[in-house]
Design a protein around this motif. Sequence first.
Motif, PDB file in Angstrom:
ATOM      1  N   GLU A 198       0.843  -1.266  -0.002  1.00 46.95           N
ATOM      2  CA  GLU A 198      -0.019   0.018  -0.036  1.00 46.95           C
ATOM      3  C   GLU A 198       0.927   1.369   0.064  1.00 46.95           C
ATOM      4  O   GLU A 198       2.245   1.032   0.025  1.00 46.95           O
ATOM      5  CB  GLU A 198      -1.006   0.099   1.219  1.00 46.95           C
ATOM      6  CG  GLU A 198      -1.540  -1.389   1.522  1.00 46.95           C
ATOM      7  CD  GLU A 198      -2.735  -1.680   0.429  1.00 46.95           C
ATOM      8  OE1 GLU A 198      -3.038  -0.999  -0.455  1.00 46.95           O
ATOM      9  OE2 GLU A 198      -3.037  -2.794   0.539  1.00 46.95           O
ATOM     10  N   ASN A 199       0.508   2.464   0.110  1.00 49.26           N
ATOM     11  CA  ASN A 199       1.271   3.586   0.343  1.00 49.26           C
ATOM     12  C   ASN A 199       0.452   4.812   0.869  1.00 49.26           C
ATOM     13  O   ASN A 199      -0.771   4.940   0.780  1.00 49.26           O
ATOM     14  CB  ASN A 199       1.141   4.209  -1.397  1.00 49.26           C
ATOM     15  CG  ASN A 199       1.965   5.492  -1.334  1.00 49.26           C
ATOM     16  OD1 ASN A 199       3.457   5.277  -1.505  1.00 49.26           O
ATOM     17  ND2 ASN A 199       1.719   6.733  -1.194  1.00 49.26           N
ATOM     18  N   GLU A 200       1.015   4.904   2.100  1.00 48.85           N
ATOM     19  CA  GLU A 200       0.363   5.920   3.119  1.00 48.85           C
ATOM     20  C   GLU A 200      -0.944   5.541   3.411  1.00 48.85           C
ATOM     21  O   GLU A 200      -1.957   6.564   3.137  1.00 48.85           O
ATOM     22  CB  GLU A 200       0.671   7.406   2.501  1.00 48.85           C
ATOM     23  CG  GLU A 200       1.987   7.718   2.499  1.00 48.85           C
ATOM     24  CD  GLU A 200       2.192   9.349   1.942  1.00 48.85           C
ATOM     25  OE1 GLU A 200       1.420   9.895   1.573  1.00 48.85           O
ATOM     26  OE2 GLU A 200       3.381   9.586   2.230  1.00 48.85           O
ATOM     27  N   THR A 201      -0.982   4.459   3.948  1.00 50.08           N
ATOM     28  CA  THR A 201      -2.446   4.007   4.351  1.00 50.08           C
ATOM     29  C   THR A 201      -3.185   5.022   5.658  1.00 50.08           C
ATOM     30  O   THR A 201      -2.422   5.853   6.117  1.00 50.08           O
ATOM     31  CB  THR A 201      -2.399   2.701   5.071  1.00 50.08           C
ATOM     32  OG1 THR A 201      -1.413   2.676   6.033  1.00 50.08           O
ATOM     33  CG2 THR A 201      -2.130   1.658   4.251  1.00 50.08           C
ATOM     34  N   GLY A 202      -4.401   4.836   5.672  1.00 45.14           N
ATOM     35  CA  GLY A 202      -4.989   5.732   6.601  1.00 45.14           C
ATOM     36  C   GLY A 202      -6.302   6.304   5.973  1.00 45.14           C
ATOM     37  O   GLY A 202      -6.778   6.040   5.005  1.00 45.14           O
ATOM     38  N   ALA A 296       4.564   5.567   5.892  1.00 51.12           N
ATOM     39  CA  ALA A 296       3.509   6.427   6.473  1.00 51.12           C
ATOM     40  C   ALA A 296       3.603   7.911   6.051  1.00 51.12           C
ATOM     41  O   ALA A 296       4.642   8.561   5.715  1.00 51.12           O
ATOM     42  CB  ALA A 296       4.114   6.637   8.197  1.00 51.12           C
ATOM     43  N   TRP A 297       2.626   8.430   6.120  1.00 47.89           N
ATOM     44  CA  TRP A 297       2.554  10.125   5.996  1.00 47.89           C
ATOM     45  C   TRP A 297       2.352  10.358   7.451  1.00 47.89           C
ATOM     46  O   TRP A 297       1.596   9.861   8.233  1.00 47.89           O
ATOM     47  CB  TRP A 297       0.883  10.278   5.330  1.00 47.89           C
ATOM     48  CG  TRP A 297       0.511  11.594   5.269  1.00 47.89           C
ATOM     49  CD1 TRP A 297       0.722  12.676   6.112  1.00 47.89           C
ATOM     50  CD2 TRP A 297      -0.429  12.216   4.195  1.00 47.89           C
ATOM     51  NE1 TRP A 297       0.123  13.647   5.755  1.00 47.89           N
ATOM     52  CE2 TRP A 297      -0.610  13.677   4.521  1.00 47.89           C
ATOM     53  CE3 TRP A 297      -1.017  11.811   3.038  1.00 47.89           C
ATOM     54  CZ2 TRP A 297      -1.409  14.522   3.852  1.00 47.89           C
ATOM     55  CZ3 TRP A 297      -1.834  12.487   2.336  1.00 47.89           C
ATOM     56  CH2 TRP A 297      -2.100  13.805   2.471  1.00 47.89           C
ATOM     57  N   PRO A 314       0.677   4.169   9.664  1.00 46.86           N
ATOM     58  CA  PRO A 314       2.013   3.959  10.520  1.00 46.86           C
ATOM     59  C   PRO A 314       2.692   4.950  10.973  1.00 46.86           C
ATOM     60  O   PRO A 314       3.876   5.038  10.742  1.00 46.86           O
ATOM     61  CB  PRO A 314       2.652   2.805   9.494  1.00 46.86           C
ATOM     62  CG  PRO A 314       2.452   2.782   8.375  1.00 46.86           C
ATOM     63  CD  PRO A 314       1.027   3.640   8.195  1.00 46.86           C
ATOM     64  N   ASN A 315       2.203   6.140  11.245  1.00 47.18           N
ATOM     65  CA  ASN A 315       2.696   7.369  11.631  1.00 47.18           C
ATOM     66  C   ASN A 315       3.453   7.133  13.306  1.00 47.18           C
ATOM     67  O   ASN A 315       3.287   5.959  13.812  1.00 47.18           O
ATOM     68  CB  ASN A 315       1.772   8.409  11.689  1.00 47.18           C
ATOM     69  CG  ASN A 315       0.634   8.373  12.481  1.00 47.18           C
ATOM     70  OD1 ASN A 315       0.900   8.368  13.563  1.00 47.18           O
ATOM     71  ND2 ASN A 315      -0.452   8.588  12.050  1.00 47.18           N
ATOM     72  N   GLU A 316       4.164   8.065  13.703  1.00 52.73           N
ATOM     73  CA  GLU A 316       4.657   8.019  14.966  1.00 52.73           C
ATOM     74  C   GLU A 316       3.768   7.706  15.983  1.00 52.73           C
ATOM     75  O   GLU A 316       4.108   6.917  16.968  1.00 52.73           O
ATOM     76  CB  GLU A 316       5.307   9.097  15.401  1.00 52.73           C
ATOM     77  CG  GLU A 316       6.656   9.647  14.418  1.00 52.73           C
ATOM     78  CD  GLU A 316       6.465  11.046  14.117  1.00 52.73           C
ATOM     79  OE1 GLU A 316       5.650  11.549  13.176  1.00 52.73           O
ATOM     80  OE2 GLU A 316       7.413  11.824  14.119  1.00 52.73           O
ATOM     81  N   ASN A 317       2.364   7.922  15.820  1.00 49.64           N
ATOM     82  CA  ASN A 317       1.573   7.444  17.166  1.00 49.64           C
ATOM     83  C   ASN A 317       1.355   6.035  17.171  1.00 49.64           C
ATOM     84  O   ASN A 317       0.849   5.529  18.138  1.00 49.64           O
ATOM     85  CB  ASN A 317       0.183   8.170  16.731  1.00 49.64           C
ATOM     86  CG  ASN A 317       0.061   9.763  16.792  1.00 49.64           C
ATOM     87  OD1 ASN A 317       0.916  10.313  17.382  1.00 49.64           O
ATOM     88  ND2 ASN A 317      -0.723  10.464  16.084  1.00 49.64           N
ATOM     89  N   ALA A 333       8.020   2.553   7.777  1.00 53.01           N
ATOM     90  CA  ALA A 333       8.947   3.482   7.311  1.00 53.01           C
ATOM     91  C   ALA A 333       8.276   4.893   7.136  1.00 53.01           C
ATOM     92  O   ALA A 333       7.017   4.900   6.524  1.00 53.01           O
ATOM     93  CB  ALA A 333       9.218   2.953   5.974  1.00 53.01           C
ATOM     94  N   PRO A 334       9.131   5.868   7.368  1.00 56.43           N
ATOM     95  CA  PRO A 334       8.513   7.180   7.166  1.00 56.43           C
ATOM     96  C   PRO A 334       8.817   8.018   5.831  1.00 56.43           C
ATOM     97  O   PRO A 334       9.875   8.025   5.279  1.00 56.43           O
ATOM     98  CB  PRO A 334       9.403   8.027   8.283  1.00 56.43           C
ATOM     99  CG  PRO A 334      10.603   7.365   8.181  1.00 56.43           C
ATOM    100  CD  PRO A 334      10.268   5.879   7.811  1.00 56.43           C
ATOM    101  N   ASP A 335       7.842   8.512   5.283  1.00 57.41           N
ATOM    102  CA  ASP A 335       8.026   9.511   4.350  1.00 57.41           C
ATOM    103  C   ASP A 335       8.334  10.780   4.851  1.00 57.41           C
ATOM    104  O   ASP A 335       7.533  11.396   5.497  1.00 57.41           O
ATOM    105  CB  ASP A 335       6.888   9.531   3.430  1.00 57.41           C
ATOM    106  CG  ASP A 335       6.589   8.378   2.621  1.00 57.41           C
ATOM    107  OD1 ASP A 335       7.449   7.277   2.790  1.00 57.41           O
ATOM    108  OD2 ASP A 335       5.227   7.930   2.137  1.00 57.41           O
ATOM    109  N   ILE A 336       9.521  11.402   4.450  1.00 62.33           N
ATOM    110  CA  ILE A 336       9.983  12.602   5.246  1.00 62.33           C
ATOM    111  C   ILE A 336       9.762  13.940   4.294  1.00 62.33           C
ATOM    112  O   ILE A 336      10.675  14.042   3.362  1.00 62.33           O
ATOM    113  CB  ILE A 336      11.244  12.486   5.581  1.00 62.33           C
ATOM    114  CG1 ILE A 336      11.336  11.242   6.580  1.00 62.33           C
ATOM    115  CG2 ILE A 336      11.815  13.499   6.532  1.00 62.33           C
ATOM    116  CD1 ILE A 336      12.645  10.721   7.352  1.00 62.33           C
TER     117      ILE A 336
END
Length: 557
Positions: A198-202, A296-297, A314-317, A333-336
């Motif tokens: 997936e890409n930046e789920t949520g 993650a976004w 999957p963000n920092e929270n 993994a983070p997208d920065i």
Amino acid sequence: MSVPAMNRALVAVSILMTCCTCPAVPLSEHPLPTIESRNGRFQLMVDDHPFLILGGQVHNSTTADEARYDCACAALEKIQANTAFVPLYWELLEPQEGQFDFTLVERAVLKARAHRLRVVLLWFGAWKNGAMHYAPEWVKRDKARFPRVIGARGEELPVLSPLADAARLADAAAFRAMLGHLRQMDASDRTVVMVQVENETGFLGTDRDYSSAGTKCFQSSVPQELTACLADHRAALSAPLANAWGENGNRSTGTWAEVFGDMGAEACTGWNIARHVESVVAAGKEEYPLPMYANAWLAEGNGERAGVWPSGGPNENMLDLWKCAAPHLDFLAPDIYTPRFTEVCAAYARPDNPLLIPEVSFDPYYPAFAFTAFARFDALAYSVFGIDDVFKASEPFKSSNGQDPPGMDETYPAVVQLARVYAILRPLLPLIARRQCTGTLFPVVQNVCEGADAPVTIRLGDKLAAKVTYTVKFDEEKQRGAGMIVKLAKDEFLIAGMGFETVFRELEGPPRDAEILSIDAGTFTNGQWTPQGRLNGDEQHLSLPESGRILRVKLLR
Ligand code: DGJ
């Protein structure tokens, strides 16, 4: 035919003769890429060697345009990247239910291979940037079978509900089919080393699903499986979820709001999404068990609420919750796209999670952070988003055979900065991979904490320090001094990078500079030091020009 190829062919023939039931997959001399973890140290193993990814991600629609994709691969090769991050689209892979078109899988792999690149495939399935834009038409049209998430005002959102089994099963089936085809065509070469699921789920636009099914889920008990898992890892939890859980008494039972307070809605959302992803990953790994991760976004937004960023990704929270809900994922993994680069790296580089940066802003401010990522956070990958942007916008993407790609836009400072940083890092990658987690890599990046142009002193151990003075004026639109110092031995160092000079200082005895025995300029070729000339006399100083250089220095100690 080469000897290894002949051996391979003979083995293939003999196995075919003795084992008629084996799946028809080419035999491979190349072992499956894996993530190995030992004592909190992670390595991506490719062909039995630790492999660091110096990458670039193509724009979202690039895989669908053969000429453009070919040029993007040419650009990656030219700037000395070793890996392309390439999206695959569910809508084009499965235009009719159960009917698959693998054209883009083949293109993604074969073009990159022709440009001597490895590939990380990105599965744009049920989620892309907190929405469902890459789901096929037959999914989008059938809202009864594939229900949408409902926002707080009762509005329907362009997001598939993870509570619907049908969406999860369809996503997993398509992902499995994609990996089955990939295994058939790539197991002999292993061009693809990893897969992003997936890409930046949520849920973008709402903290939770306000449909009746969503509300029922939110008002029901938090699965004990989750609270037990969090309790097992209590000492190591990331701060945001640990605080939310702690403020509510670290309860093992209760509704989402009772257990996680204000973070309950995002936690409920995160759990359901992560369980969906877990099914997709498990199905994919059954077919072809490459390393897999979710990106993650980040939860950015200055005190805003989940939904401003895709809630539950999957963000920092949500890191620990995802770890519990999706154990088949190798990491998160983070997208920065934020200047708080080091803070984000620190949140994701954990004893149970390696740092891999699948997307970082293509802006002149960021390439220098590649040194921070590899040297300080032991990153497995650094990959810039939108690599097609290295080309001059005025020139068309002409050919699909790599003969005539457009020129690189050297007037665009981000291109210049990125090319310089990658040119320094590429020959060093095997050495860096061997030395991560050994305390011998020291990043140098202008304007981190200390103020733009101020000198910094880096303690190198063994009673020695490096005083670094920047020789370029910091300009966030253009350039910054950056690089790394590698301690090869007590008295021997590499200094690699651009725009700074170094003086070694003894930290024992009278205050003084360390005595230099020799300085060589050079590089590494296939992991071997290749000297390019001794520097002495007027040139006996450790200064790296703006264009970049690698120096090897011996001290008298
Ligand atoms: C993050 C997404 O993951 C990418 O696919 C792309 O949409 C970029 N944002 C655009 O900045």
